[in-house]
Design an enzyme around this catalytic site. Structure first.
Site, PDB file in Angstrom:
ATOM      1  N   GLY A  27       8.311  56.104  41.557  1.00 23.45           N
ATOM      2  CA  GLY A  27       8.860  54.694  41.688  1.00 23.45           C
ATOM      3  C   GLY A  27      10.510  55.777  42.466  1.00 23.45           C
ATOM      4  N   CYS A  28      10.848  55.419  43.630  1.00 31.89           N
ATOM      5  CA  CYS A  28      11.982  55.500  44.666  1.00 31.89           C
ATOM      6  C   CYS A  28      13.342  55.584  43.620  1.00 31.89           C
ATOM      7  CB  CYS A  28      12.117  54.369  45.252  1.00 31.89           C
ATOM      8  SG  CYS A  28      12.117  52.522  44.749  1.00 31.89           S
TER       9      CYS A  28
END
Length: 344
Positions: free
Chosen positions: A147-148
């Site tokens: 994920g970011c």
């Protein structure tokens, strides 16, 4: 090598198309959607005159027959329904959703509110944080792109967590993202008049990236307990700043911490450690696959402040996915990603 993209109409899929369009080895063979089969230029008019590619429906066998890699940029809960069919075909899979990141299916069900994939698929999936898992990525057929928020946060924390330099119960993360991190779907909370000149905290102690961050930190150091992780929406289009506060276990100075990070990341082309007294800004990594990290020890409190910034759509999604695909296929991990950030 031919590649296919699923979910091309979202921001992450759009960035995959843009970056892969210029890749010297990967050739975009097809793009796919669960919606209407239309020219891609109808979704992205800025591509007019550059491509005549059509969005197609998803047929795993057909895609695997013509492509070597499939990038799945579908939302969580959708991707999990596609992955099993692609695994059967033997094609390389790079999944950008959260559906393969958590090894415990019950945690996934609790945090994502969707039904998880089978445990056997979770066991096959390799977590694609390339700076820290390259040896496993080289052998992967099924890759889960981080994920970011976890990318920025884990790259910032990894050295001191692995070196046992911090109190493992003291981790506090104050993270902020641009509006593109919420995706392309319409939402009242994302309209211009709601986010402009505003700063909003959201998903307080409930963000689905919390267990992903904790899972990886505990792989590095099993003493790490639950973290405090707060997320905020910035009135900008793209970028993440993760500001992390941790209690050091003994007296260190900023010089020694910066030296440690420089040594650990010296062979990692996309992680840059800022000089003492210099802290990164989101705009300084915008449009790039870089992560910049700034560090400062407050000798008065014994706390270390870590500031980690990335472009959420590139290092936090599409760029890292391509970096992983490069590694999976024995290519230079920087291939197709060597561009410097946009500025201003």
């Amino acid at each position: 090598m031919n590649v296919s993209i699923i979910g091309t109409t979202g921001y992450g899929g759009g960035e995959l198309f843009r970056l892969l369009y210029h890749h010297p080895i990967f050739n975009i063979h097809s793009v796919h959607t669960t919606r209407e089969e239309i020219p891609l230029t109808k979704e992205f008019p800025h591509l007019n005159g550059m491509t005549d590619i059509q969005l197609e429906h998803i047929d795993p066998e057909k895609i695997a027959k013509h492509s070597d890699i499939v990038f799945i940029a579908a939302p969580s809960g959708v991707s999990s329904k596609l992955v099993p069919d692609f695994v059967e075909t033997g094609i390389q899979i790079v999944d950008l959703s959260g559906d393969l990141r958590l090894t415990d299916p019950e945690q996934y069900r609790s945090w994502y509110k969707h039904e998880p994939v089978s445990q056997s698929l979770l066991d096959k999936a390799v977590y694609g944080l390339p700076e820290w898992n390259k040896s496993n990525i080289t052998k992967a057929k099924l890759l889960s792109n981080p994920g970011c928020y976890p990318t920025a946060t884990l790259l910032g924390l990894a050295p001191v967590v692995q070196e046992n330099m911090i109190d493992p119960t003291s981790i506090i993360i104050d993270a902020k993202s641009g509006a593109s991190g919420a995706g392309r779907s319409a939402s009242k909370s994302l309209i211009f008049s709601e986010i402009n000149e505003n700063l909003r905290i959201y998903k307080v102690n409930q963000h689905q990236h919390i267990p992903e961050i904790e899972q990886q930190l505990q792989r590095w150091n099993d003493s790490v307990g639950p973290i405090t992780f707060s997320t905020h929406l910035l009135p900008i289009t793209r970028g993440i700043m993760s500001t992390i506060y941790v209690k050091l276990t003994k007296e260190y100075n900023t010089e020694s911490i910066v030296e440690l990070y420089n040594e650990i990341y010296k062979n990692q082309p996309f992680v840059k450690i800022r000089p003492i007294g210099n802290f990164p800004e989101i705009k300084e990594v915008s449009g790039s696959n870089f992560c910049h990290i700034g560090l400062h020890v407050d000798e008065r409190t014994g706390r270390l402040t870590i500031v980690s910034v990335i472009d959420n759509l590139i290092k936090g999604a599409a760029g890292q996915a391509i970096q992983n695909a490069n590694i999976m296929n024995g290519l230079d991990e920087s291939m197709g990603l060597e561009f410097i950030p946009l500025f201003p």
